[in-house]
Design a protein around this motif. Structure first.
Motif, PDB file in Angstrom:
ATOM      1  N   LEU A  37       0.823  -1.207   0.000  1.00 46.56           N
ATOM      2  CA  LEU A  37       0.000   0.000   0.000  1.00 46.56           C
ATOM      3  C   LEU A  37       0.856   1.255   0.000  1.00 46.56           C
ATOM      4  O   LEU A  37       0.514   2.251  -0.654  1.00 46.56           O
ATOM      5  CB  LEU A  37      -0.945   0.005   1.203  1.00 46.56           C
ATOM      6  N   SER A  38       1.970   1.236   0.709  1.00 45.35           N
ATOM      7  CA  SER A  38       2.860   2.390   0.715  1.00 45.35           C
ATOM      8  C   SER A  38       3.425   2.646  -0.681  1.00 45.35           C
ATOM      9  O   SER A  38       3.585   3.801  -1.096  1.00 45.35           O
ATOM     10  CB  SER A  38       4.004   2.181   1.709  1.00 45.35           C
ATOM     11  N   GLU A  39       3.707   1.580  -1.425  1.00 45.87           N
ATOM     12  CA  GLU A  39       4.193   1.730  -2.796  1.00 45.87           C
ATOM     13  C   GLU A  39       3.104   2.255  -3.715  1.00 45.87           C
ATOM     14  O   GLU A  39       3.350   3.137  -4.554  1.00 45.87           O
ATOM     15  CB  GLU A  39       4.730   0.383  -3.295  1.00 45.87           C
ATOM     16  N   ILE A  40       1.887   1.743  -3.544  1.00 48.97           N
ATOM     17  CA  ILE A  40       0.751   2.214  -4.340  1.00 48.97           C
ATOM     18  C   ILE A  40       0.499   3.698  -4.094  1.00 48.97           C
ATOM     19  O   ILE A  40       0.273   4.480  -5.027  1.00 48.97           O
ATOM     20  CB  ILE A  40      -0.505   1.382  -4.005  1.00 48.97           C
ATOM     21  N   GLU A  41       0.571   4.113  -2.842  1.00 51.95           N
ATOM     22  CA  GLU A  41       0.362   5.521  -2.495  1.00 51.95           C
ATOM     23  C   GLU A  41       1.494   6.391  -3.042  1.00 51.95           C
ATOM     24  O   GLU A  41       1.244   7.470  -3.601  1.00 51.95           O
ATOM     25  CB  GLU A  41       0.277   5.669  -0.974  1.00 51.95           C
ATOM     26  N   ALA A  42       2.730   5.940  -2.881  1.00 55.98           N
ATOM     27  CA  ALA A  42       3.880   6.724  -3.323  1.00 55.98           C
ATOM     28  C   ALA A  42       3.838   6.990  -4.821  1.00 55.98           C
ATOM     29  O   ALA A  42       4.256   8.062  -5.284  1.00 55.98           O
ATOM     30  CB  ALA A  42       5.174   6.010  -2.950  1.00 55.98           C
ATOM     31  N   LEU A  43       3.311   6.029  -5.587  1.00 57.92           N
ATOM     32  CA  LEU A  43       3.238   6.173  -7.040  1.00 57.92           C
ATOM     33  C   LEU A  43       1.898   6.731  -7.502  1.00 57.92           C
ATOM     34  O   LEU A  43       1.715   6.975  -8.703  1.00 57.92           O
ATOM     35  CB  LEU A  43       3.497   4.823  -7.715  1.00 57.92           C
ATOM     36  N   GLY A  44       0.954   6.912  -6.570  1.00 62.32           N
ATOM     37  CA  GLY A  44      -0.353   7.439  -6.932  1.00 62.32           C
ATOM     38  C   GLY A  44      -1.112   6.517  -7.866  1.00 62.32           C
ATOM     39  O   GLY A  44      -1.614   6.939  -8.914  1.00 62.32           O
ATOM     40  N   LYS A  45      -1.240   5.248  -7.492  1.00 68.42           N
ATOM     41  CA  LYS A  45      -1.896   4.261  -8.334  1.00 68.42           C
ATOM     42  C   LYS A  45      -3.312   3.952  -7.838  1.00 68.42           C
ATOM     43  O   LYS A  45      -3.551   3.841  -6.631  1.00 68.42           O
ATOM     44  CB  LYS A  45      -1.088   2.958  -8.368  1.00 68.42           C
ATOM     45  N   ALA A  46      -4.235   3.789  -8.766  1.00 64.39           N
ATOM     46  CA  ALA A  46      -5.567   3.289  -8.424  1.00 64.39           C
ATOM     47  C   ALA A  46      -5.448   1.791  -8.144  1.00 64.39           C
ATOM     48  O   ALA A  46      -4.650   1.098  -8.777  1.00 64.39           O
ATOM     49  CB  ALA A  46      -6.545   3.526  -9.574  1.00 64.39           C
ATOM     50  N   SER A  47      -6.214   1.306  -7.196  1.00 63.72           N
ATOM     51  CA  SER A  47      -6.085  -0.109  -6.831  1.00 63.72           C
ATOM     52  C   SER A  47      -7.421  -0.709  -6.425  1.00 63.72           C
ATOM     53  O   SER A  47      -8.318  -0.012  -5.949  1.00 63.72           O
ATOM     54  CB  SER A  47      -5.080  -0.280  -5.686  1.00 63.72           C
ATOM     55  N   ILE A  48      -7.525  -2.016  -6.639  1.00 71.06           N
ATOM     56  CA  ILE A  48      -8.625  -2.830  -6.113  1.00 71.06           C
ATOM     57  C   ILE A  48      -7.984  -3.775  -5.112  1.00 71.06           C
ATOM     58  O   ILE A  48      -7.153  -4.615  -5.478  1.00 71.06           O
ATOM     59  CB  ILE A  48      -9.342  -3.613  -7.219  1.00 71.06           C
TER      60      ILE A  48
END
Length: 377
Positions: free
Chosen positions: A286-297
């Motif tokens: 999640l920290s990586e998803i947030e850092a890159l600003g990615k949409a996620s399911i």
């Protein structure tokens, strides 16, 4: 300055601690750093491989069962808890640290409790939105509590006001350029890339839900897929091969625009290139998803302590920074419907990306180190 890091059990605990320790070693070359862990978990190899000294103690968690085996195990655990505190105190006394830092895992308990009783400055880092039992107890006695997300604060009784620092993200993840990554993977401009994975071992429910999606989208004009079946997904890959997927390398199958791998060894490239990420809700991911600003399911694992992945996921969902499907509701249809909803609405996708990026803390390593250094001084 001298520092003791106490952590162990999983790479999710150990790698952030190593990232911070490495930063301190770079910033303060004369510093002395010692890790305390266990001999039978990943820290016993990861820490020495990173160039740090480690001393070990014997400790494990309690089993939440009243079966005869569990009762015997818990009696042994209680004995180990007493001996581990004595061992921790001995190591701390001999090393004489300026500060002791806990990064999670059972080993943090006796080490930080001993340090607090010895009046040595100490702090902990909690990576999940719902803290575990060990950190809930330690928060009451340590000098500083650092959090990955604000949501954890309401579950803790802290001696002092906690600080939101985020969780360190691997440097290679932050440095990867999106356009270069898409070119490297052969994703044309204007097309979507969906990245899905269930961790290094894989997640059978996610594999099952992705099965029909991967086959149906293999002929899609606009959607590319990269899916990791995990190291436990050998049978899954064999089944896909029978259904028309062709080998494109060791542990890699391809059919049209759908690519399935046993393991993703270039996660930095795949994450940078992705438009939507589908996966579990571990703190590091999640920290990586947030850092890159990615949409996620997000499909939180229901098999982890305190159901903490669900709380991790909801920290994003409540801020419109992700979508969630609980595993009990996960089907190929439910996942495909949610994916289609995101990919058919660029405005919604952009809003989720923006909100995720606002949650990201890209300098978490430095923020954590600043707290530690301030305590040490």
């Amino acid at each position: 300055m001298k520092f003791i890091f106490a952590t162990g059990g999983t790479a999710g605990h150990i790698n952030p601690a190593l990232a911070v320790a490495s930063y301190i070693r770079e910033a303060y070359p004369d510093s002395e750093i010692l890790f305390i862990g266990t001999s039978d978990h990943m820290e016993s190899t990861l820490v020495p491989n990173a160039g740090f000294d480690i001393k070990t103690i014997e400790i494990n968690g309690f089993r939440r069962s009243f079966s005869p085996k569990a009762i015997i195990f818990n009696i042994k655990t209680l004995f180990r808890l007493l001996t581990s505190e004595r061992a921790s105190k001995k190591i701390i006394k001999e090393f004489a640290p300026d500060v002791v830092i806990g990064f999670g895992g059972y080993v943090s308990g006796p080490v930080l409790q001993s340090a607090a009783r010895m009046k040595i400055p100490c702090c902990i880092h909690e990576q999940n939105a719902y803290p575990g039992i060990t950190n809930k107890q330690l928060a009451k006695v340590v000098d500083k509590v650092m959090l990955t997300v604000e949501d954890a604060k309401k579950h803790l009784e802290c001696k002092n006001e906690p600080i939101v620092t985020g969780l360190p993200v691997r440097g290679e993840i932050l440095k990867k350029d999106r356009n270069e990554a898409r070119e490297e993977l052969g994703i044309p401009e204007g097309k979507y890339l969906v990245l899905s994975f269930g961790g290094s071992l894989g997640a059978a429910p996610l594999n099952d839900a992705m099965h029909d999606i991967l086959i149906n989208d293999s002929e899609s004009e606009n959607i590319y897929h990269i899916h990791s079946a995990g190291t436990n997904g050998t049978a899954y890959l064999e089944q896909l091969e029978k259904e028309g997927f062709e080998k494109a390398g060791e542990g890699v199958l391809v059919k049209g625009k759908s690519e399935v791998r046993q393991y993703i060894n270039n996660m930095d490239t795949c994450l940078a290139a992705a438009d939507v990420v589908i996966g579990r809700a571990g703190a590091s991911s999640l920290s990586e998803i947030e850092a890159l600003g990615k949409a996620s399911i997000l499909i939180p694992s229901p098999y982890v302590a305190e159901n903490h992945q669900y709380h991790n996921a909801m920290a994003l969902v409540n801020r419109n920074a992700a979508r969630i499907i609980e595993e009990k509701d996960l089907t190929s249809e439910s996942l495909n419907n949610m994916l289609s909803e995101l990919l058919s609405s660029p405005e919604v996708l952009f809003e989720i990306e923006k909100n995720a990026a606002e949650m990201g803390i890209v300098n978490a390593r430095e923020k954590i180190a600043d707290v530690i250094i301030e305590l040490a001084k």
